[in-house]
Design an enzyme around this catalytic site. Structure first.
Site, PDB file in Angstrom:
ATOM      1  CE1 TYR A  66      -3.004  -3.077   0.386  1.00  0.00           C
ATOM      2  CE2 TYR A  66      -3.086  -2.708   2.753  1.00  0.00           C
ATOM      3  CZ  TYR A  66      -3.450  -3.454   1.641  1.00  0.00           C
ATOM      4  OH  TYR A  66      -4.245  -4.565   1.786  1.00  0.00           O
ATOM      5  CG  HIS A 150      -0.501  -8.855   0.285  1.00  0.00           C
ATOM      6  ND1 HIS A 150      -0.125  -7.533   0.220  1.00  0.00           N
ATOM      7  CD2 HIS A 150      -1.830  -8.869   0.017  1.00  0.00           C
ATOM      8  CE1 HIS A 150      -1.175  -6.793  -0.093  1.00  0.00           C
ATOM      9  NE2 HIS A 150      -2.231  -7.591  -0.221  1.00  0.00           N
TER      10      HIS A 150
END
Length: 354
Positions: A66, A150
């Site tokens: 992010y 992830h």
């Protein structure tokens, strides 16, 4: 920090992982702190965290992906002066490496940040250890409460072996608390639960009012094995985020099809008949399943926090879930906990003409 509330409200209701960690039923997803789609500021992010703490949220989720580390940095800074016990999850698998050759351009993966770093897929032991070390530095802490693999969709072999083994090693050392995987599908997380020693999984978009595919694979095995499930992307990229369905809204990161929009409108109509807002039903729906430990939604500003907490707290009558279930629009997770139960319900709704 001076802008943190001086007297924090008690935490929202929590649910427990088998590791002993307690997650508030509502968690703040910090992807937008990384300038997702558009720039924000340190101050706006800090105010959002302050509002979340003041509202009783104690679970915060972030990732190196992010904003190329910006989200982790901002979340760490915003929580630096917090006196409440908070739980932070971050992720591994996308290792950030310096990239001076691209520093003159913007990131090409949806975040409005300079591309001073680049993401490198790495689920090896070394890659995961380096990733966690970097995350700890950005967050300004010595421990991560939950570490997720992830998006290992294309990396099952490495992620499920050396990746999980590295996280188990870190869990045994106390560097991370609980371990798991976070993905936009339910089939592979179910395999992680079935074959590896994970404590929790995050599933994005696959357990919502419009998509209950996780009921067929992930949720039954998670409940059987005592593994917690965190439900994310409960608005399905925006289609369920407003009381009145916007036919131009996105669904699963793309333009919603006519059929999906029409189904969302049907769900919204049921909500309206019962005096409930569609976004409130979207937030609360996954929490009806006993394997779900938290719902995480993206919150950029303090206004987002307040509106999301209001949705979480909205009173929803059982009659709403009953109608959604009986109509076939959305099976009630409190009843449809397995494919077998779902088949029984479907058969009971079917009329046969001889």
């Amino acid at each position: 920090m001076d802008n943190l509330p001086k007297a924090l409200t008690p935490p929202l209701p929590t649910r427990r992982l088998r590791t002993g960690h307690h997650l508030t039923e509502l968690g703040l997803g910090a992807a937008q702190f990384g300038n997702l789609f558009r720039a924000t500021t340190d101050e706006v992010s800090t105010r959002a965290v302050t509002a979340a703490l003041d509202a009783g949220i104690r679970y915060f989720d972030t990732a190196p992906h992010y904003g190329l580390g910006l989200s982790e940095h901002r979340l760490g800074q915003a929580l630096a002066g917090a006196t409440a016990d908070v739980l932070i999850s971050s992720k591994v698998g996308r290792l950030l490496v310096e990239s001076p050759e691209t520093a003159d351009r913007l990131d090409d993966d949806g975040f409005a940040v300079p591309a001073t770093r680049r993401r490198v897929w790495d689920f090896s032991r070394d890659g995961i250890l380096r990733s966690v070390e970097q995350s700890l530095a950005r967050l300004g802490t010595d421990r991560i409460d939950i570490a997720y693999l992830h998006d290992p969709d294309d990396h099952w072999e490495t992620a499920s072996t050396s990746g999980v083994a590295a996280l188990i090693e870190l869990r045994e050392q106390g560097v991370v608390g609980a371990i798991g995987a976070g993905m936009n599908q339910s089939a592979m997380p179910a395999e992680f639960v079935r074959r590896t020693d994970v404590d929790v999984v995050m599933v994005a978009g696959r357990f919502t009012l419009l998509d209950q595919s996780a009921l067929d694979d992930l949720l039954p095995i998670a409940r059987e094995r005592g593994v917690g499930v965190v439900a994310a992307a409960v608005y399905n990229s925006g289609l369920l985020s407003t009381a009145t369905v916007d036919s131009t809204a996105h669904y699963d990161y793309g333009q919603a099809s006519r059929a999906v929009v029409e189904r969302a409108i049907q769900v919204a109509d049921v909500c309206e008949r019962h005096g409930v807002s569609l976004p409130a039903a979207a937030v609360q729906y996954p929490l009806r399943h006993p394997a779900v430990v938290s719902v995480v939604t993206g919150m950029r500003t303090e206004e987002h926090v307040r509106s999301t907490v209001a949705r979480y707290g909205e009173d929803i009558p059982e009659s709403l879930w009953e109608e959604l279930h009986s109509s076939g629009l959305a099976p009630d997770p409190a009843r449809a906990n397995s494919p077998r139960q779902r088949r029984r319900d479907l058969l009971s709704q079917t009329s046969y003409v001889c």
